[in-house]
Design an enzyme around this catalytic site. Sequence first.
Site, PDB file in Angstrom:
ATOM      1  N   GLU A  93       0.820  -1.204   0.000  1.00 57.46           N
ATOM      2  CA  GLU A  93       0.000   0.000   0.000  1.00 57.46           C
ATOM      3  C   GLU A  93       0.863   1.266   0.000  1.00 57.46           C
ATOM      4  OE1 GLU A  93      -2.843   0.310   3.251  1.00 57.46           O
ATOM      5  OE2 GLU A  93      -4.490   0.461   1.824  1.00 57.46           O
TER       6      GLU A  93
ATOM      7  N   HIS B 137       6.442 -26.884  -1.339  1.00 65.75           N
ATOM      8  CA  HIS B 137       5.739 -27.950  -2.060  1.00 65.75           C
ATOM      9  C   HIS B 137       4.658 -27.384  -2.971  1.00 65.75           C
ATOM     10  CE1 HIS B 137       7.633 -31.215   0.336  1.00 65.75           C
ATOM     11  NE2 HIS B 137       7.869 -30.159   1.118  1.00 65.75           N
TER      12      HIS B 137
ATOM     13  N   LYS C 279     -13.917   1.166  -4.207  1.00 67.30           N
ATOM     14  CA  LYS C 279     -14.993   1.648  -3.317  1.00 67.30           C
ATOM     15  C   LYS C 279     -16.024   2.427  -4.121  1.00 67.30           C
ATOM     16  CE  LYS C 279     -12.095   2.167   0.785  1.00 67.30           C
ATOM     17  NZ  LYS C 279     -11.462   3.136   1.669  1.00 67.30           N
TER      18      LYS C 279
HETATM   19  O1  PA5 Z   1      -3.344   1.670   5.900  1.00 62.33           O
HETATM   20  C1  PA5 Z   1      -4.429   2.180   5.638  1.00 62.33           C
HETATM   21  O2  PA5 Z   1      -4.596   3.399   5.708  1.00 62.33           O
HETATM   22  C2  PA5 Z   1      -5.628   1.349   5.246  1.00 62.33           C
HETATM   23  O3  PA5 Z   1      -5.292   0.015   5.127  1.00 62.33           O
HETATM   24  C3  PA5 Z   1      -6.727   1.488   6.311  1.00 62.33           C
HETATM   25  O4  PA5 Z   1      -6.186   1.132   7.550  1.00 62.33           O
HETATM   26  C4  PA5 Z   1      -7.926   0.619   6.012  1.00 62.33           C
HETATM   27  O5  PA5 Z   1      -8.438   0.937   4.747  1.00 62.33           O
HETATM   28  C5  PA5 Z   1      -9.008   0.801   7.056  1.00 62.33           C
HETATM   29  O6  PA5 Z   1      -9.364   2.133   7.181  1.00 62.33           O
HETATM   30  P1  PA5 Z   1     -10.129   2.687   8.451  1.00 62.33           P
HETATM   31  O7  PA5 Z   1      -9.263   2.523   9.623  1.00 62.33           O
HETATM   32  O8  PA5 Z   1     -10.402   4.119   8.133  1.00 62.33           O
HETATM   33  O9  PA5 Z   1     -11.403   1.876   8.582  1.00 62.33           O
END
Ligand code: PA5
Length: 447
Positions: free
Chosen positions: A289, A310, A424
Amino acid sequence: MSEFVFSYDKALNFVTKVEIHRFQEDIDRHFKAIYNKTGKGNDFLGWVDLPDNIGETLISRIEDAAKKMQDQSDVFVVIGIGGSYLGARAVIEALSHHFGHLRQEKKSPVILYAGNNISEDYLADLMDVLKNRDYSVAVISKSGTTTEPAIAFRILREDLESKYGTEESRRRIVAITDREKGALKQLADEKGYETFVIPDDVGGRYSVLTPVGLLPIAVAGFDIRQLLEGAKAMKALISKSEKIDENPVSAYAAVRNALYNKGYTTEIMVNYEPRLFYFTEWWKQLFGESEGKENKGIFPAGVSFTTDLHSMGQYIQEGLRNIFETVLSVENPRRELTIPDDEKNLDKLNYIAGKAIHEVNRQAELGTMLAHVDGGVPNLRISVPEINENILGRLIYFYETACALSGYILGINPFDQPGVEAYKRNMFALLGKPGFEKETENIRKRL
Ligand code: PA5
């Protein structure tokens, strides 16, 4: 052995020391940007100081809340997704008994997870097992508006309210969210839940050392002070020098970028301990990310050996040569078990009778390393003496800093995630969410 060793000698057939050390100037500059908070995404550099700044008041509050949850619960459900979920699960699973759910003498509640998928079957099965058990929940969302945890929380909240009534259910819910924004914050205030704040300047995937990770880890019965101590120790270690030869974060960031520039675009994190499966998942999120942007970035993958030798082992040995491995190597197991001698020896295992199973695992690890290097896969290695809270704290801080540094070397902002909005928007349009009318009309035509 020392608490933490990073080595890359088995990558030097593929990339030279000169190519690695070429990053030193960049590293010096980017470390300054991290510590002075001047680089891209500098609103989200709060994680840098977390181990030193967290404060006794907050730690004690977390421990007190965790104790209450332990006393009243057979099961504790952690609701969250992505950075609001993986850090806690990574640490809890790394420290837990593999079959803890079935043990009678448990001191802490069984930890279960929800809100990390939208599977009806998963949630319905969860409700089945909660039916006859006392349980509590932590609902964790920085934005307070994420669909997956919001659905799970709506279902669990209604169940808690009908099972325990308004007053008692209130005591069974902890909300971890933004200081002032979002639907979860509003709901928590209205209902009067105990609330912990996710600091504004810490993004989800860098938040394991805030209440996001610390509360569930404490409820699971683990020592959050030691986790923070470990992170502190790593911070102190890497603050001494930014030199590639002296700082493991600098070395890791430089080597992986040098390999990337030579076409090694996939990094596989390898573990030989099933307890590290979710730690690998946490690492995958952190790097994936953070770095996968602007059509750039090393693709982070994970394997658990020897299990995956494996299955994925064939690809790694002989597939497309664009991968390198980073092994998270654990020197000592937590338990002891040796291979027994057998008079008939039909399975031909007597040549290793009397050996600890870990010794066999170790030789598999060394043999695999050499086989993969021979097959054209550069090998990096992070060695730790064992898995405990302190070592996990060190690893967390190491990887967070390496990810920020590596992302800056790559030239991207390691602290945002604009790409996750695309799915989303489509999902909301397909579901007919108010405000998405135009998109709904367009997207339906495309299906
Ligand atoms: O690292 C990040 O920012 C994302 O993975 C969020 O943690 C994830 O999308 C969850 O978001 P939120 O904490 O707003 O529900």
